[in-house]
Design an enzyme around this catalytic site. Structure first.
Site, PDB file in Angstrom:
ATOM      1  N   LYS A  15      56.299  20.050   2.476  1.00 25.72           N
ATOM      2  CA  LYS A  15      56.184  19.106   1.359  1.00 25.72           C
ATOM      3  C   LYS A  15      54.918  19.431   0.589  1.00 25.72           C
ATOM      4  O   LYS A  15      53.985  20.066   1.098  1.00 25.72           O
ATOM      5  CB  LYS A  15      56.144  17.662   1.862  1.00 25.72           C
ATOM      6  CG  LYS A  15      54.983  17.330   2.824  1.00 25.72           C
ATOM      7  CD  LYS A  15      53.659  17.031   2.146  1.00 25.72           C
ATOM      8  CE  LYS A  15      52.540  16.767   3.141  1.00 25.72           C
ATOM      9  NZ  LYS A  15      51.204  16.621   2.483  1.00 25.72           N
ATOM     10  N   ALA A 107      47.164  22.690   6.560  1.00 28.91           N
ATOM     11  CA  ALA A 107      47.141  23.237   5.202  1.00 28.91           C
ATOM     12  C   ALA A 107      47.483  22.202   4.142  1.00 28.91           C
ATOM     13  O   ALA A 107      47.488  22.514   2.955  1.00 28.91           O
ATOM     14  CB  ALA A 107      48.118  24.410   5.103  1.00 28.91           C
ATOM     15  N   GLY A 108      47.810  20.964   4.548  1.00 23.85           N
ATOM     16  CA  GLY A 108      48.208  19.952   3.581  1.00 23.85           C
ATOM     17  C   GLY A 108      49.657  20.067   3.159  1.00 23.85           C
ATOM     18  O   GLY A 108      50.062  19.488   2.151  1.00 23.85           O
ATOM     19  N   GLY A 112      53.613  20.236  10.642  1.00 17.88           N
ATOM     20  CA  GLY A 112      53.886  19.549  11.900  1.00 17.88           C
ATOM     21  C   GLY A 112      54.838  18.384  11.714  1.00 17.88           C
ATOM     22  O   GLY A 112      55.761  18.178  12.514  1.00 17.88           O
ATOM     23  N   SER A 113      54.640  17.619  10.655  1.00 16.09           N
ATOM     24  CA  SER A 113      55.517  16.479  10.375  1.00 16.09           C
ATOM     25  C   SER A 113      56.936  16.938  10.065  1.00 16.09           C
ATOM     26  O   SER A 113      57.912  16.283  10.443  1.00 16.09           O
ATOM     27  CB  SER A 113      54.964  15.667   9.200  1.00 16.09           C
ATOM     28  OG  SER A 113      53.709  15.108   9.523  1.00 16.09           O
ATOM     29  N   ASP A 148      53.275  11.340   7.813  1.00 16.10           N
ATOM     30  CA  ASP A 148      54.120  12.123   6.908  1.00 16.10           C
ATOM     31  C   ASP A 148      55.550  12.286   7.416  1.00 16.10           C
ATOM     32  O   ASP A 148      56.414  12.797   6.693  1.00 16.10           O
ATOM     33  CB  ASP A 148      53.520  13.525   6.685  1.00 16.10           C
ATOM     34  CG  ASP A 148      52.418  13.528   5.637  1.00 16.10           C
ATOM     35  OD1 ASP A 148      52.409  12.615   4.789  1.00 16.10           O
ATOM     36  OD2 ASP A 148      51.573  14.441   5.666  1.00 16.10           O
TER      37      ASP A 148
END
Length: 308
Positions: A15, A107-108, A112-113, A148
């Site tokens: 995302k 990394a933003g 993981g989410s 997230d």
């Protein structure tokens, strides 16, 4: 006795936060936030093997050595939350989850989410093949797994509020090409939020109605440079201060004639949007040559239907 009862694969798309506004710190030590989020076609790949077993064994493996391969992995955490919510005895099953990583960590980009959300979708397919089930509440996902995860589970163009558990679908963002630009550093989400505590108290929620109208006008008129007047990221000033090289990277991306460049999530990944006819192959190669220390991905924004 061990019997394989399900095997399946699922993609886990990244995302980006087109905007991310951090509001006040709540009594539960979470921040309220507002974010316009979209899905991009940079994806991890997950494979699940589920066994009925009288000797339970849960295992997570990955092609990335730096990824936790035990209960500290958020995908493992998602599986545990799934069994807990649906009151399924985990001791009666063995689980083998394999993750092929393409999304960089810290990394933003919600890597993981995204893996956690894909794990939930795989387990839904395993236990509820007829789709006759009530999905896990988004608030439970946010609190039990990660903020997230509700968005990554929903995907598409969404305006996200609360701690990530209040999701409003927005008019679809165009499937524009973009560059994801990952500098050679990582940023801890926990530390990034801690640095904002004092500043975020002064932030006020946007007027969603007027925000949606302006957003829709920009999309309709394809005046994407106007996003700089509408979209903001609360973390960007601190990232620029802590990592001054970000300014050089943003300038370089702007010079590629991108109408809108910003930070995704807490960073450090930058994204640059482009018009439909932009040659992002050439742009990506040029940026990689100029900044060999970075990771450069050429991608596009995708909708929910593109992920099925």
């Amino acid at each position: 006795m061990t019997q394989l009862i399900f095997s399946g694969k699922e993609i886990a798309p990244a995302k980006i936060n087109l905007s991310l506004k951090v509001l006040e710190l709540r009594s539960d030590n979470y921040h309220n936030l507002e974010s316009l989020m979209v899905t991009v076609d940079l994806c991890d790949q997950l494979s699940l093997f589920l066994y009925k077993s009288d000797k339970s064994s849960w295992r997570v493996s990955s092609d990335r050595s730096d990824l936790p391969q035990n209960e500290n992995n958020i995908a493992y955490k998602a599986a545990r939350a799934f069994f807990k919510w649906y009151e399924i005895n985990p001791d009666s099953y063995s689980l083998n989850l394999e993750i092929v990583k393409n999304i960089p960590s810290q990394a933003g980009l919600g890597g993981g989410s995204a893996d956690a959300a894909a794990t939930l979708r795989l387990l839904e397919r395993a236990f509820f093949a007829d789709d006759n089930f009530e999905a896990m509440p988004l608030s439970y996902m946010a609190h039990e797994i990660g903020a997230d995860v509700p968005y990554c589970y929903t995907s598409g163009t969404c305006f996200v509020r609360g701690i990530g558990d209040i999701i409003e679908e927005f008019p679809a963002f165009p499937q524009l090409p973009l560059i994801l630009f990952k500098p050679p550093t990582s940023i801890s989400t926990k530390h990034a939020f801690a640095a904002l505590n004092a500043e975020s108290k002064a932030n006020k929620p946007v007027n969603r109605s007027s925000f949606k109208i302006k957003y829709s006008e920009i999309i309709a008129e394809k005046s994407y440079s106007d996003f700089s007047l509408l979209l903001e990221n609360s973390f960007l000033p601190n990232v620029k201060q802590s990592y001054p090289k970000i300014n050089d990277y943003m300038n370089a991306l702007t010079e590629t004639k991108s109408p809108f460049v910003s930070l995704s999530g807490t960073g450090p990944t930058l994204f640059a949007l482009y018009e439909e006819n932009a040659d992002v192959d050439v742009i990506a190669k040029s940026l990689s040559k100029k900044f060999p220390e970075t990771l450069v991905f050429k991608n596009k924004i995708v909708g929910q239907d593109s992920l099925k």
